[in-house]
Scaffold this active site. Sequence first.
Site, short mmCIF file in Angstrom:
data_model
loop_
_atom_site.label_atom_id
_atom_site.label_comp_id
_atom_site.label_asym_id
_atom_site.label_seq_id
_atom_site.Cartn_x
_atom_site.Cartn_y
_atom_site.Cartn_z
N TRP A 1 2.66 8.02 -2.71
CA TRP A 1 4.16 8.08 -3.26
C TRP A 1 4.31 9.04 -4.35
O TRP A 1 5.19 9.93 -4.54
CB TRP A 1 4.79 6.64 -3.45
CG TRP A 1 6.23 6.82 -3.83
CD1 TRP A 1 7.30 6.35 -3.03
CD2 TRP A 1 6.78 6.77 -5.08
NE1 TRP A 1 8.52 6.55 -3.79
CE2 TRP A 1 8.17 6.80 -5.09
CE3 TRP A 1 6.25 7.17 -6.44
CZ2 TRP A 1 9.02 7.07 -6.24
CZ3 TRP A 1 7.11 7.14 -7.38
CH2 TRP A 1 8.70 7.24 -7.34
N ASN B 1 1.27 3.37 -3.11
CA ASN B 1 1.94 3.73 -4.14
C ASN B 1 1.01 5.14 -4.77
O ASN B 1 1.97 6.08 -5.27
CB ASN B 1 1.25 2.74 -5.42
CG ASN B 1 1.99 1.49 -5.33
OD1 ASN B 1 2.97 1.35 -4.50
ND2 ASN B 1 1.55 0.56 -5.97
N SER C 1 -7.82 -5.73 -5.01
CA SER C 1 -8.72 -6.12 -4.30
C SER C 1 -10.05 -6.03 -5.09
O SER C 1 -10.10 -5.25 -6.25
CB SER C 1 -8.87 -5.27 -3.13
OG SER C 1 -9.46 -4.17 -3.36
N ASN D 1 -11.23 -2.72 -5.36
CA ASN D 1 -10.29 -1.57 -6.17
C ASN D 1 -10.94 -1.57 -7.59
O ASN D 1 -10.76 -0.39 -7.94
CB ASN D 1 -8.81 -2.25 -6.32
CG ASN D 1 -7.98 -2.25 -5.15
OD1 ASN D 1 -6.88 -2.81 -4.92
ND2 ASN D 1 -8.40 -1.27 -4.05
N ARG E 1 1.86 -4.68 6.36
CA ARG E 1 1.37 -3.67 5.48
C ARG E 1 1.86 -2.31 5.45
O ARG E 1 2.04 -1.64 6.39
CB ARG E 1 -0.43 -3.52 5.76
CG ARG E 1 -0.67 -2.28 4.95
CD ARG E 1 -2.30 -2.21 5.11
NE ARG E 1 -3.01 -1.10 4.34
CZ ARG E 1 -4.22 -1.39 3.78
NH1 ARG E 1 -5.01 -2.35 4.34
NH2 ARG E 1 -4.68 -0.44 2.91
N ASP F 1 0.85 -1.20 0.01
CA ASP F 1 -0.08 0.00 -0.07
C ASP F 1 0.75 1.27 0.04
O ASP F 1 1.98 1.18 0.68
CB ASP F 1 -0.84 0.12 1.26
CG ASP F 1 -2.07 0.69 1.12
OD1 ASP F 1 -2.40 1.49 -0.03
OD2 ASP F 1 -2.65 1.41 2.13
C1 IPE Z 1 -5.70 -2.76 -0.29
O1 IPE Z 1 -5.24 -1.36 -0.46
C2 IPE Z 1 -5.46 -3.37 -1.61
C3 IPE Z 1 -4.29 -3.43 -2.12
C4 IPE Z 1 -3.02 -3.30 -1.71
C5 IPE Z 1 -4.09 -4.44 -3.27
P1 IPE Z 1 -6.26 -0.19 -0.62
O2 IPE Z 1 -5.56 0.98 -0.51
O3 IPE Z 1 -7.11 -0.55 -1.69
O4 IPE Z 1 -7.27 -0.59 0.77
P2 IPE Z 1 -7.80 0.85 1.62
O5 IPE Z 1 -9.01 1.38 0.72
O6 IPE Z 1 -7.02 1.71 2.11
O7 IPE Z 1 -8.39 0.18 2.63
C1 IPE Z 2 -1.70 -0.02 -3.28
O1 IPE Z 2 -1.26 1.50 -3.26
C2 IPE Z 2 -1.56 -0.47 -4.82
C3 IPE Z 2 -3.15 -0.94 -5.04
C4 IPE Z 2 -4.07 -1.00 -4.20
C5 IPE Z 2 -3.53 -1.40 -6.33
P1 IPE Z 2 -2.74 2.61 -3.44
O2 IPE Z 2 -3.01 2.89 -4.90
O3 IPE Z 2 -3.76 2.14 -2.71
O4 IPE Z 2 -1.98 3.97 -2.68
P2 IPE Z 2 -2.40 4.75 -1.80
O5 IPE Z 2 -3.23 3.86 -0.70
O6 IPE Z 2 -3.61 5.70 -2.53
O7 IPE Z 2 -1.40 5.70 -1.41
MG MG Z 3 -4.20 2.34 -0.58
#
Ligand code: IPE
Ligand code: IPE
Ligand code: MG
Length: 233
Positions: free
Chosen positions: A20, A17, A60, A63, A182, A15
Site C-alpha cells: 500500500w 501494508n 509473526s 517477521n 487474509r 497483509d
Molecule cells: C503474515 O504476513 C504475517 C502478518 C500479517 C503479521 P507476511 O507478509 O509476513 O507473510 P508472507 O511472508 O507473505 O508469507
Molecule cells: C502486513 O503487511 C503487516 C505485517 C506483516 C506486520 P506487510 O508488511 O506484510 O505488507 P506487504 O505484504 O509487504 O505488502
Molecule cells: Mg506481507
Amino acid sequence: MDLENIPNHVGIIMDGNGRWAKKRGLNRSLGHKKGAETLEKLLNHIYDLGIKYVSIYAFSTENFKRDPKEVNYLMDLFVKMFSSKKKIFVKNELKVLFSGRRDNLRDDVRKSLENLEDSTKDFSRGVLNICLNYGGRSEIVDMTKKIAQDVIDGKLKIDDIDEKLVNHYMYQDLPDIDFVIRTSGEMRISNFMLWQSSYAEYFFPKTLFPDFTEEEFNKAILEYQNRNRRFGG
Ligand code: IPE
Ligand code: IPE
Ligand code: MG
C-alpha cells in the site's frame, strides 16, 4: 445482512501494508500506520455486528527477519497503540488477550500488552486476541512442552490428553476459528492459528489491508454466509 448466521470467531491476517505504501511512493512504515487506523475502525464495526471473538495477526515469529528499522517501527507502533487505545477497549468492554512468545519480546511491548490484558480481563462484550511474535508452529511446540512438564510433575496423566486439553494448553483457550480473512490477495496462511483454524472457511480479498473498509468486511461476511460448512459429515 443476516445477523443470525455470523461467525463466532474471525481471524484476520492483515497483509499488504508495505505494498500500500510502495504504490504511493511512501515508506513502508506509513503503510503500517495507516493499517493501524484501518484496524481501529474495523474492530468497532465487527463488535457492533455482534461478532464475539477476533484474532488478528499483528506480527509473526518470522517477521523478525525483516529490516530492524521496520521491526522497531512496528514495535514502537504497538506500544503506542496499546497504551493510547486502552481507554477505548475499557469503554467498549472488550477483553484483550495476547498470543505469542513473550520471552523474546521487547520489554516495553510485553509490558504494554500485559497491562492491556490485565486492565480488560473482566470484560466480556467481545474478545480481541492479538497474535504478536506469534507462530502456529511455535504455539504447538510451546503447548507440547507445557503438557510434557505437567506430566513429569504428576499434574497430568497421558490419558488425560485429548483435543479439549490441548486447546487449553495453547497460548489462549479460545473457541475454534470459523472464518479467516487474509487481505492483499496472498493465498496462504503463513503460520497463523494452525490448530484453531482446522475447519475454518478462508477468504482472500485482493484489497490491501489499509484499504480494507467496513463495507469490504460486510462483503466477506456475505461470502461466509454462502459457504456450506460440512465438518466432514
Ligand atoms: C503474515 O504476513 C504475517 C502478518 C500479517 C503479521 P507476511 O507478509 O509476513 O507473510 P508472507 O511472508 O507473505 O508469507
Ligand atoms: C502486513 O503487511 C503487516 C505485517 C506483516 C506486520 P506487510 O508488511 O506484510 O505488507 P506487504 O505484504 O509487504 O505488502
Ligand atoms: Mg506481507
